[in-house]
Design an enzyme around this catalytic site. Sequence first.
Site, PDB file in Angstrom:
ATOM      1  N   ARG A  21       0.773  -1.055  -0.081  1.00  0.00           N
ATOM      2  CA  ARG A  21      -0.049   0.010   0.072  1.00  0.00           C
ATOM      3  C   ARG A  21       0.797   1.283  -0.057  1.00  0.00           C
ATOM      4  O   ARG A  21       0.550   2.168  -0.596  1.00  0.00           O
ATOM      5  CB  ARG A  21      -0.836  -0.053   1.413  1.00  0.00           C
ATOM      6  CG  ARG A  21      -1.633   1.175   1.561  1.00  0.00           C
ATOM      7  CD  ARG A  21      -2.440   0.991   2.928  1.00  0.00           C
ATOM      8  NE  ARG A  21      -3.273   2.205   3.183  1.00  0.00           N
ATOM      9  CZ  ARG A  21      -2.846   3.118   4.051  1.00  0.00           C
ATOM     10  NH1 ARG A  21      -1.404   2.713   4.660  1.00  0.00           N
ATOM     11  NH2 ARG A  21      -3.269   4.015   4.498  1.00  0.00           N
ATOM     12  N   VAL A  24       2.766   1.543  -3.401  1.00  0.00           N
ATOM     13  CA  VAL A  24       1.796   1.974  -4.433  1.00  0.00           C
ATOM     14  C   VAL A  24       1.387   3.420  -4.217  1.00  0.00           C
ATOM     15  O   VAL A  24       1.368   4.374  -5.243  1.00  0.00           O
ATOM     16  CB  VAL A  24       0.554   1.408  -4.379  1.00  0.00           C
ATOM     17  CG1 VAL A  24      -0.636   1.640  -5.346  1.00  0.00           C
ATOM     18  CG2 VAL A  24       0.911  -0.300  -5.057  1.00  0.00           C
ATOM     19  N   ASP A 128      11.892 -13.807  10.013  1.00  0.00           N
ATOM     20  CA  ASP A 128      12.709 -14.403  10.499  1.00  0.00           C
ATOM     21  C   ASP A 128      13.788 -13.090  11.203  1.00  0.00           C
ATOM     22  O   ASP A 128      14.591 -13.560  12.061  1.00  0.00           O
ATOM     23  CB  ASP A 128      13.657 -15.108   9.818  1.00  0.00           C
ATOM     24  CG  ASP A 128      13.210 -16.455   9.401  1.00  0.00           C
ATOM     25  OD1 ASP A 128      12.051 -16.754   9.966  1.00  0.00           O
ATOM     26  OD2 ASP A 128      13.738 -17.074   8.607  1.00  0.00           O
ATOM     27  N   MET A 170       9.432 -20.562  14.586  1.00  0.00           N
ATOM     28  CA  MET A 170      10.364 -20.443  13.315  1.00  0.00           C
ATOM     29  C   MET A 170      11.542 -19.799  13.427  1.00  0.00           C
ATOM     30  O   MET A 170      11.852 -19.205  14.367  1.00  0.00           O
ATOM     31  CB  MET A 170       9.489 -19.646  12.276  1.00  0.00           C
ATOM     32  CG  MET A 170       8.095 -20.889  11.646  1.00  0.00           C
ATOM     33  SD  MET A 170       7.401 -20.248  10.490  1.00  0.00           S
ATOM     34  CE  MET A 170       6.852 -21.603   9.634  1.00  0.00           C
ATOM     35  N   GLY A 186       8.828 -15.524  29.149  1.00  0.00           N
ATOM     36  CA  GLY A 186       9.493 -16.034  30.523  1.00  0.00           C
ATOM     37  C   GLY A 186      10.106 -17.402  30.404  1.00  0.00           C
ATOM     38  O   GLY A 186       9.931 -18.313  31.476  1.00  0.00           O
ATOM     39  N   GLU A 188      12.411 -20.671  30.704  1.00  0.00           N
ATOM     40  CA  GLU A 188      13.895 -21.001  31.498  1.00  0.00           C
ATOM     41  C   GLU A 188      14.959 -21.135  30.640  1.00  0.00           C
ATOM     42  O   GLU A 188      15.860 -21.055  31.034  1.00  0.00           O
ATOM     43  CB  GLU A 188      13.479 -22.037  32.195  1.00  0.00           C
ATOM     44  CG  GLU A 188      12.692 -22.111  33.549  1.00  0.00           C
ATOM     45  CD  GLU A 188      11.244 -21.523  33.481  1.00  0.00           C
ATOM     46  OE1 GLU A 188      10.734 -21.897  32.354  1.00  0.00           O
ATOM     47  OE2 GLU A 188      10.486 -20.841  34.130  1.00  0.00           O
ATOM     48  N   LYS A 214      12.003 -25.770  39.631  1.00  0.00           N
ATOM     49  CA  LYS A 214      10.833 -25.066  39.275  1.00  0.00           C
ATOM     50  C   LYS A 214       9.744 -26.236  39.159  1.00  0.00           C
ATOM     51  O   LYS A 214      10.021 -27.190  38.492  1.00  0.00           O
ATOM     52  CB  LYS A 214      10.999 -24.066  38.319  1.00  0.00           C
ATOM     53  CG  LYS A 214      11.666 -22.995  38.530  1.00  0.00           C
ATOM     54  CD  LYS A 214      11.672 -21.950  37.271  1.00  0.00           C
ATOM     55  CE  LYS A 214      12.501 -20.717  37.735  1.00  0.00           C
ATOM     56  NZ  LYS A 214      12.618 -19.882  36.610  1.00  0.00           N
ATOM     57  N   GLU A 223      13.586 -23.208  15.178  1.00  0.00           N
ATOM     58  CA  GLU A 223      13.843 -24.485  14.245  1.00  0.00           C
ATOM     59  C   GLU A 223      15.089 -24.671  13.595  1.00  0.00           C
ATOM     60  O   GLU A 223      15.296 -25.827  13.595  1.00  0.00           O
ATOM     61  CB  GLU A 223      12.430 -24.248  13.041  1.00  0.00           C
ATOM     62  CG  GLU A 223      12.782 -23.165  12.331  1.00  0.00           C
ATOM     63  CD  GLU A 223      11.939 -23.220  11.084  1.00  0.00           C
ATOM     64  OE1 GLU A 223      11.684 -22.187  10.586  1.00  0.00           O
ATOM     65  OE2 GLU A 223      11.622 -24.418  10.671  1.00  0.00           O
ATOM     66  N   GLN A 255       2.608 -18.498  12.888  1.00  0.00           N
ATOM     67  CA  GLN A 255       3.521 -17.443  13.168  1.00  0.00           C
ATOM     68  C   GLN A 255       3.596 -16.467  11.984  1.00  0.00           C
ATOM     69  O   GLN A 255       4.118 -15.013  12.069  1.00  0.00           O
ATOM     70  CB  GLN A 255       5.070 -17.732  13.432  1.00  0.00           C
ATOM     71  CG  GLN A 255       5.097 -18.315  14.946  1.00  0.00           C
ATOM     72  CD  GLN A 255       6.262 -19.295  14.908  1.00  0.00           C
ATOM     73  OE1 GLN A 255       7.184 -18.929  15.852  1.00  0.00           O
ATOM     74  NE2 GLN A 255       6.381 -20.498  14.731  1.00  0.00           N
TER      75      GLN A 255
HETATM   76  O1  F6P Z   1      11.653 -17.434   6.039  1.00  0.00           O
HETATM   77  C1  F6P Z   1      10.508 -17.675   6.879  1.00  0.00           C
HETATM   78  C2  F6P Z   1      10.110 -18.760   7.085  1.00  0.00           C
HETATM   79  O2  F6P Z   1       9.051 -18.756   7.827  1.00  0.00           O
HETATM   80  C3  F6P Z   1      11.113 -19.584   8.035  1.00  0.00           C
HETATM   81  O3  F6P Z   1      11.001 -19.197   9.392  1.00  0.00           O
HETATM   82  C4  F6P Z   1      10.677 -21.046   7.831  1.00  0.00           C
HETATM   83  O4  F6P Z   1      11.917 -21.937   8.095  1.00  0.00           O
HETATM   84  C5  F6P Z   1      10.352 -21.181   6.395  1.00  0.00           C
HETATM   85  O5  F6P Z   1       9.985 -19.572   5.986  1.00  0.00           O
HETATM   86  C6  F6P Z   1       9.298 -21.985   6.078  1.00  0.00           C
HETATM   87  O6  F6P Z   1       8.994 -22.014   4.778  1.00  0.00           O
HETATM   88  P1  F6P Z   1       7.646 -22.582   4.048  1.00  0.00           P
HETATM   89  O7  F6P Z   1       6.394 -21.680   4.298  1.00  0.00           O
HETATM   90  O8  F6P Z   1       8.171 -22.589   2.569  1.00  0.00           O
HETATM   91  O9  F6P Z   1       7.415 -23.835   4.746  1.00  0.00           O
END
Ligand code: F6P
Length: 323
Positions: A21, A24, A128, A170, A186, A188, A214, A223, A255
């Site tokens: 937006r 553009v 990311d 992710m 929070g 650990e 705890k 990941e 996410q």
């Molecule tokens: O680069 C963003 C991201 O969400 C990464 O965190 C994750 O590893 C990847 O894309 C997942 O990609 P896809 O949507 O192709 O599975």
Amino acid sequence: MKKIAIFTSGGDSPGMNACIRAAVRTAMFNGVEVVGIERGFSGMINNEFINLNSRSVSNIVQRGGTILKTARSKEFMTAEGRKKAHENIIAHGVEGLICIGGNGSFTGAKTLFEEYGIPCIGAPGTIDNDLYGTDFTIGFDTAVNTAVEAIDKIRDTADSHDRVFFIEVMGRNSGYIALAAGIAGGAESILIPESAEDWHKMIDLFTGEHRSKKAFTIVIVAEGEEHGGAIQIVEHLKSIKSDFEARVTILGHIQRGGSPSAYDRVLASRLGNAAVEALLRGETNKMAGLRNNLVVLTPFDDAINKVKHLNPDLLRLVDVFNC
Ligand code: F6P
């Protein structure tokens, strides 16, 4: 420049629409025609160009995803694919590009400039937050908030049952989401690819002589963590401590969706605007980013190749708060 094209590429991120937006409307404000290319480089090759104007980007500032769709194109990696993309760009009278995406997208845009001289400015769209040249990428803040909301809910049930939870977030090669969500939630322990010590501390937390007293424990795993995802890590702990018990939650693509946070909307608006203004000034092969709350341009080469280091202060906090 009389006509430019905007596209989104790679994984989507909340705030991409706000960036479209802004781009553009900045072009229209400057009397420049705009087209959108659907599905990124793939749409460039398959001629998926659509006309855009101020009204076509109404009511999208608050929407997640991208109205231009996105894709990861294998064909664009071939010389033949890029030739088709260039022919379509020329056929539509497009003189410059705005690319909203991450590392791979900027690499593609840079190659197109080197081979065919089509100028391009990028805006960092990825949850990311792993791009050098900007303190924050568009979508990171929203993704962290989504993760924290989920962690808060898991804490409730972890507390009720006195359980250990491993929550995977992710971050293909980076621990930005894990670190921010872990501190805000929070946790650990936080396992990220950028740190080697975190692994030993986590093992110690569950098996060492000073192990946590705890009642319930939250561990956040990026990941991209080198020892594997949350499932493999729990399996590993079971192999060294047979009575070890933990639940695993993988947050995954939730996410990437949802309405962008106010922070992401403002960031996307500033960077979309700056990207178009830079392109119209004759700049190319650079990414518009935000550093110390100022908009700056960083060469694609640096954005792609240089490493944005995690703030060691944040890493230190995890230990301090886990006393
Ligand atoms: O680069 C963003 C991201 O969400 C990464 O965190 C994750 O590893 C990847 O894309 C997942 O990609 P896809 O949507 O192709 O599975």
